[in-house]
Design a protein around this motif. Structure first.
Motif, PDB file in Angstrom:
ATOM      1  N   PHE A 121       0.854  -1.179   0.000  1.00  0.00           N
ATOM      2  CA  PHE A 121       0.000   0.000   0.000  1.00  0.00           C
ATOM      3  C   PHE A 121       0.893   1.234   0.000  1.00  0.00           C
ATOM      4  CE2 PHE A 121      -2.054   3.474   2.266  1.00  0.00           C
ATOM      5  CZ  PHE A 121      -3.158   3.659   1.459  1.00  0.00           C
ATOM      6  N   TYR A 122       0.814   2.024  -1.050  1.00  0.00           N
ATOM      7  CA  TYR A 122       1.698   3.172  -1.228  1.00  0.00           C
ATOM      8  C   TYR A 122       1.055   4.468  -0.772  1.00  0.00           C
ATOM      9  CZ  TYR A 122       4.891   0.296  -3.915  1.00  0.00           C
ATOM     10  OH  TYR A 122       5.779  -0.682  -4.291  1.00  0.00           O
ATOM     11  N   THR A 123       1.887   5.342  -0.197  1.00  0.00           N
ATOM     12  CA  THR A 123       1.522   6.731   0.029  1.00  0.00           C
ATOM     13  C   THR A 123       2.384   7.569  -0.920  1.00  0.00           C
ATOM     14  OG1 THR A 123       3.195   7.245   1.709  1.00  0.00           O
ATOM     15  CG2 THR A 123       1.179   6.139   2.459  1.00  0.00           C
ATOM     16  N   ILE A 157      -0.291   2.103  -7.865  1.00  0.00           N
ATOM     17  CA  ILE A 157      -0.626   3.405  -7.281  1.00  0.00           C
ATOM     18  C   ILE A 157      -1.712   4.056  -8.126  1.00  0.00           C
ATOM     19  CG2 ILE A 157       0.213   5.753  -6.897  1.00  0.00           C
ATOM     20  CD1 ILE A 157       2.884   4.693  -6.229  1.00  0.00           C
ATOM     21  N   VAL A 158      -2.701   4.655  -7.444  1.00  0.00           N
ATOM     22  CA  VAL A 158      -3.656   5.549  -8.104  1.00  0.00           C
ATOM     23  C   VAL A 158      -3.452   6.932  -7.501  1.00  0.00           C
ATOM     24  CG1 VAL A 158      -5.306   3.698  -8.580  1.00  0.00           C
ATOM     25  CG2 VAL A 158      -5.470   4.977  -6.432  1.00  0.00           C
ATOM     26  N   GLU A 161      -1.888  11.339  -2.332  1.00  0.00           N
ATOM     27  CA  GLU A 161      -2.387  12.399  -1.451  1.00  0.00           C
ATOM     28  C   GLU A 161      -2.244  12.007   0.022  1.00  0.00           C
ATOM     29  OE1 GLU A 161      -6.380  13.188  -2.606  1.00  0.00           O
ATOM     30  OE2 GLU A 161      -5.861  13.738  -4.672  1.00  0.00           O
ATOM     31  N   LEU A 162      -1.794  10.777   0.283  1.00  0.00           N
ATOM     32  CA  LEU A 162      -1.681  10.262   1.643  1.00  0.00           C
ATOM     33  C   LEU A 162      -0.239  10.291   2.124  1.00  0.00           C
ATOM     34  CD1 LEU A 162      -3.960   7.123   1.197  1.00  0.00           C
ATOM     35  CD2 LEU A 162      -4.580   9.249   2.359  1.00  0.00           C
ATOM     36  N   ALA A 163      -0.063  10.417   3.437  1.00  0.00           N
ATOM     37  CA  ALA A 163       1.284  10.416   4.021  1.00  0.00           C
ATOM     38  C   ALA A 163       1.220   9.806   5.415  1.00  0.00           C
ATOM     39  CB  ALA A 163       1.840  11.841   4.102  1.00  0.00           C
ATOM     40  N   ILE A 164       2.296   9.141   5.799  1.00  0.00           N
ATOM     41  CA  ILE A 164       2.432   8.627   7.160  1.00  0.00           C
ATOM     42  C   ILE A 164       3.137   9.694   7.984  1.00  0.00           C
ATOM     43  CG2 ILE A 164       3.526   6.868   8.596  1.00  0.00           C
ATOM     44  CD1 ILE A 164       3.113   4.926   6.221  1.00  0.00           C
ATOM     45  N   PHE A 189      -1.358   7.955  10.111  1.00  0.00           N
ATOM     46  CA  PHE A 189      -1.381   8.713   8.865  1.00  0.00           C
ATOM     47  C   PHE A 189      -1.627  10.188   9.168  1.00  0.00           C
ATOM     48  CE2 PHE A 189      -1.697   4.579   7.157  1.00  0.00           C
ATOM     49  CZ  PHE A 189      -1.500   4.625   5.784  1.00  0.00           C
ATOM     50  N   MET A 190      -1.234  11.053   8.243  1.00  0.00           N
ATOM     51  CA  MET A 190      -1.584  12.464   8.359  1.00  0.00           C
ATOM     52  C   MET A 190      -3.108  12.590   8.433  1.00  0.00           C
ATOM     53  SD  MET A 190       0.193  15.350   8.365  1.00  0.00           S
ATOM     54  CE  MET A 190       1.655  15.063   7.346  1.00  0.00           C
TER      55      MET A 190
END
Length: 240
Positions: free
Chosen positions: A44-46, A160-161, A166-169, A218-219
């Motif tokens: 699962f990519y951020t 990745i889509v 748009e996501l970040a840890i 996650f953020m």
């Protein structure tokens, strides 16, 4: 150094992780097989890191593999295992760690075969230690492509889509017996700071039997999800 990925051990097929994350409204994908280690994964990519759900595929190969991560997987079976940090100078890092008294694996070549047959290659570095209840040190990776090339390939393969990017840890919370001692060791390993450019590392006293990563935030993560002995705080997506 950057957070590259979190290794989360699971005792089920990687497809189960993909399906669970899709139920959360998040796009995960099957990664592939590590043929020499007897393992396979889902990813699962951020925007600048990822989560790897790692499982044993062929026990006879995994049990014979002389590889630190496989040994930790066989020891733990489920839950967060360790984290991987990304570097652009893994040989220099190896030399620094050795000069500071750490015993290392030396730089290792690694690869996995994707479900479409593509061969992905990288270099890895581990601090030598036995798989045990104590907190494992992070390990390190140097990809054989630039981040831009790697992410372009991931987009083309559908791993990745746009929503992933748009996501970040934001932060990782480790449960340990002695937070002050753990922080000191990790500062030494990381070269001084627990504030990575893309993630903050925190340590707290644990009530668990093992010292391990306990929480992934996650953020804007407010939604608590417990999955395979790991806890995530996910951002809310729409009505999900």
């Amino acid at each position: 150094m950057f957070l590259d990925h979190i290794v989360h051990f699971i005792d089920r097929k990687p497809q189960i992780a993909v399906e669970e994350w899709k139920r959360q409204g998040m796009h995960a994908a099957i990664g592939g097989q590590h043929l020499n280690w007897g393992t396979h994964n889902a990813l699962f990519y951020t925007k600048d890191s990822y989560i790897e759900w790692l499982a044993v595929e062929k026990p006879e190969i995994a049990e014979a593999a002389d590889h630190p991560l496989t040994k930790l997987l066989l020891h733990d079976k489920t839950g967060f295992g360790t984290i991987c940090l990304r570097t652009e100078s893994i040989e220099e890092l190896d030399n620094r760690l050795k000069s500071e008294g750490f015993e290392t694996s030396g730089v290792l070549d690694a690869e996995r075969r994707t479900d479409t047959g593509e061969l992905i290659q990288w270099k890895m570095l581990f601090i030598q230690e036995e798989a045990a209840s104590q907190l494992p040190a992070p390990f390190f990776i140097e990809w054989q492509e630039s981040d831009e090339q790697r992410y372009e390939g991931l987009r083309k393969r559908g791993a990745i889509v746009s929503a992933n990017e748009e996501l970040a840890i934001e932060r990782l919370v480790f449960g340990v017996n002695d937070p002050e001692a753990a922080e000191g060791k990790w500062r030494k390993v990381l070269g001084g700071s627990l504030e990575l450019p893309n993630c903050r590392l925190e340590f707290k006293s644990t009530e668990g039997v093992k010292e391990r990563l306990e929480e992934v935030h996650f953020m804007n993560g407010h939604k608590r999800l417990s999955f395979e002995d790991g806890v995530y705080y996910l951002p809310k997506l729409g009505n999900i």
